[in-house]
Design a protein around this motif. Structure first.
Motif, short mmCIF file in Angstrom:
data_model
loop_
_atom_site.label_atom_id
_atom_site.label_comp_id
_atom_site.label_asym_id
_atom_site.label_seq_id
_atom_site.Cartn_x
_atom_site.Cartn_y
_atom_site.Cartn_z
N ARG A 1 22.77 34.85 34.07
CA ARG A 1 23.37 34.54 35.36
C ARG A 1 24.66 35.33 35.54
O ARG A 1 24.95 35.86 36.61
N TYR A 2 25.45 35.42 34.51
CA TYR A 2 26.64 36.26 34.48
C TYR A 2 26.95 36.57 33.02
O TYR A 2 26.37 35.97 32.10
N LEU A 3 27.85 37.52 32.79
CA LEU A 3 28.15 37.97 31.43
C LEU A 3 29.30 37.20 30.81
O LEU A 3 29.27 36.88 29.63
N ALA A 4 30.34 36.93 31.59
CA ALA A 4 31.51 36.21 31.08
C ALA A 4 31.97 35.13 32.03
O ALA A 4 32.23 34.00 31.63
N ASP A 5 32.07 35.48 33.32
CA ASP A 5 32.54 34.54 34.34
C ASP A 5 31.64 34.63 35.56
O ASP A 5 31.06 35.69 35.86
N ASP A 6 31.53 33.52 36.27
CA ASP A 6 30.73 33.48 37.49
C ASP A 6 31.33 34.45 38.51
O ASP A 6 32.42 34.22 39.03
N LEU A 7 30.61 35.53 38.80
CA LEU A 7 31.12 36.54 39.72
C LEU A 7 31.44 35.95 41.08
O LEU A 7 32.41 36.36 41.74
N ASN A 8 30.66 34.97 41.51
CA ASN A 8 30.86 34.41 42.85
C ASN A 8 32.01 33.40 42.91
O ASN A 8 32.14 32.66 43.89
N ARG A 9 32.83 33.38 41.88
CA ARG A 9 34.06 32.58 41.89
C ARG A 9 35.30 33.46 41.66
O ARG A 9 36.37 32.94 41.39
N LEU A 10 35.11 34.78 41.79
CA LEU A 10 36.20 35.71 41.46
C LEU A 10 36.70 36.52 42.65
O LEU A 10 37.53 37.42 42.48
N PHE A 11 36.23 36.17 43.86
CA PHE A 11 36.62 36.97 45.01
C PHE A 11 37.90 36.43 45.65
O PHE A 11 38.43 35.39 45.25
N GLY A 12 38.41 37.16 46.62
CA GLY A 12 39.70 36.82 47.19
C GLY A 12 40.83 37.10 46.23
O GLY A 12 41.87 36.43 46.25
N GLY A 13 40.64 38.12 45.37
CA GLY A 13 41.66 38.50 44.41
C GLY A 13 41.69 37.68 43.15
O GLY A 13 42.50 37.94 42.26
N ARG A 14 40.81 36.70 43.01
CA ARG A 14 40.84 35.83 41.83
C ARG A 14 40.45 36.56 40.56
O ARG A 14 40.74 36.08 39.45
N HIS A 15 39.80 37.69 40.69
CA HIS A 15 39.47 38.49 39.51
C HIS A 15 40.72 38.95 38.77
O HIS A 15 40.68 39.21 37.56
N ALA A 16 41.84 39.03 39.47
CA ALA A 16 43.09 39.46 38.82
C ALA A 16 43.59 38.43 37.82
O ALA A 16 44.39 38.75 36.94
N ARG A 17 43.11 37.18 37.93
CA ARG A 17 43.53 36.13 37.01
C ARG A 17 42.82 36.24 35.66
O ARG A 17 43.25 35.63 34.69
N VAL A 18 41.69 36.97 35.64
CA VAL A 18 40.92 37.11 34.40
C VAL A 18 40.64 38.60 34.16
O VAL A 18 39.50 39.04 34.16
N PRO A 19 41.69 39.39 33.98
CA PRO A 19 41.51 40.85 33.90
C PRO A 19 40.62 41.30 32.76
O PRO A 19 40.04 42.39 32.83
N ALA A 20 40.48 40.48 31.71
CA ALA A 20 39.65 40.86 30.59
C ALA A 20 38.18 40.51 30.80
O ALA A 20 37.32 40.88 29.99
N SER A 21 37.87 39.80 31.88
CA SER A 21 36.49 39.38 32.13
C SER A 21 35.60 40.59 32.42
O SER A 21 36.02 41.54 33.09
N ARG A 22 34.38 40.53 31.94
CA ARG A 22 33.43 41.62 32.21
C ARG A 22 33.03 41.65 33.69
O ARG A 22 32.56 42.67 34.17
#
Length: 277
Positions: free
Chosen positions: A110-131
Motif C-alpha cells: 500500500r505504501y513503503l514507509a508512510d501513507d502518501l495520501n496523508r503527506l500533501f499540503g506540505g506535510r511531507h516536510a515533517r517526515v523528510p526521511a520517509s520514502r
C-alpha cells in the motif's frame, strides 16, 4: 518528436512499473492520434493535450495508485491513456495522468514507509526521511505546474478538475462513493452532476482541511476536486472492471468535453463528515 509507437503511452502502467524513462528530451514528447500532444514529465506522470487548446479548454488531473495496492483504478487510467493515444477515446481537455505511488506498486504494498495520501499540503516536510516524502513533493509540484497553465477566464467556469481514483480497504454501505475536500464553499453543482453520471451513490463532504492529494489541489490549485472510492482493493488480475464501467465512461466523457447530466441519472446522497476515527 517521437511517434506514439515509440512512446510510453501504449502501456503506461507497464512502462512506469518497469522503471523506464525516455532516453532523451526528444523522446519524452510526441504526437499521437488526432493531433494529441503528449509529454512524459516524471515517473508515472504524463501530460496529454488536444490538438486545439484555447481559453475555454478544461484541465483535468486524473490520479490513481496513490495507494500502491489499489490496482483497478491504475488499470483503468492506463487503459484510458492507451485509448487516447490510439484515437479510441476522444480528447478535448488538457489531461495530467498520474500513477501515484509507483514504488509501492512495484513492491506490492500500500505504501513503503508512510501513507502518501496523508503527506500533501506540505506535510511531507515533517517526515523528510520517509520514502514517500519526495514523491509527495514531486506530485504537488506537478499539479501546480499543470494547473498554472489552465484556463482561468470567465469563459471557462470549472476549468480545473481533479479526480483521485481509489478502491477501499474497508467495507462500506455504499460500494461507490466520493469524498469532497473542505473548501468553505457548497459543493459545486457541476461536480455533483458528474458524480451522478458516474453512478456514484453517495458523497461525503469534509468540514476540515485534509492531507490528501485532492485536498491539496482544491486548496492550492483551485481545482474542482474529489476522491473517488469505487469498490474493494484487489490484486492485479482479480478486478472485475465491468463494475467500474459507469465511472470509467463518465471520466471518458469528461475528458472528451462532455459535461452534462444524463437523463434519468440519480443524484448521489450527500453526507457531511462530523468527525474521523
Amino acid at each position: 518528436m517521437t511517434s506514439s509507437a515509440d512512446s510510453p503511452l501504449a502501456d503506461f502502467l507497464a512502462y512506469t512499473l518497469a522503471g523506464s524513462r525516455p532516453a532523451t528530451p526528444q523522446a519524452a514528447r510526441g504526437e499521437c492520434a488526432g493531433g494529441v500532444r503528449w509529454q512524459w514529465l516524471d515517473e508515472g506522470v504524463v501530460e496529454l493535450e488536444p490538438a486545439h487548446v484555447d481559453e475555454t479548454t478544461r484541465s483535468v488531473l486524473l490520479s490513481a495508485g496513490v495507494h500502491g495496492d489499489e490496482t483497478a483504478p491504475i488499470e483503468l487510467l492506463s487503459q484510458l491513456v492507451a485509448d487516447i493515444a490510439a484515437g479510441r477515446s476522444p480528447l478535448a481537455c488538457r489531461v495530467l495522468a498520474v500513477l501515484g505511488n509507483a514504488g509501492a506498486r512495484r513492491a506490492g504494498e500500500r505504501y513503503l514507509a508512510d501513507d502518501l495520501n496523508r503527506l500533501f499540503g506540505g506535510r511531507h516536510a515533517r517526515v523528510p526521511a520517509s520514502r514517500e516524502a519526495p514523491r509527495a513533493a514531486a506530485l504537488e509540484a506537478a499539479a501546480q505546474r499543470f494547473f498554472a497553465k489552465a484556463a482561468g477566464s470567465a469563459a471557462a467556469p470549472f476549468a480545473r478538475w481533479h479526480l483521485d481514483i481509489h478502491t477501499a480497504i474497508r467495507a462500506s454501505a455504499f460500494e461507490k462513493f466520493a469524498l469532497l475536500p473542505h473548501t468553505g464553499e457548497p459543493p459545486a453543482r457541476a461536480m455533483l452532476e458528474w458524480l451522478a453520471d458516474a453512478r456514484i451513490a453517495a458523497v461525503l463532504i469534509h468540514t476540515e482541511k485534509g492531507a490528501t492529494l485532492s485536498s491539496f489541489t482544491a486548496e492550492t490549485c483551485g481545482a474542482l476536486a474529489c476522491t473517488l472510492e469505487l469498490g474493494k482493493v484487489r490484486p492485479f488480475g482479480q478486478n472485475d472492471l465491468a463494475r467500474f464501467a459507469g465511472a470509467d465512461a463518465a471520466v471518458r466523457r469528461l475528458v472528451a468535453g462532455e459535461l452534462s447530466l444524463p437523463k434519468g441519472a440519480q443524484m448521489p446522497r450527500i453526507f457531511t463528515v462530523i468527525g474521523q476515527i
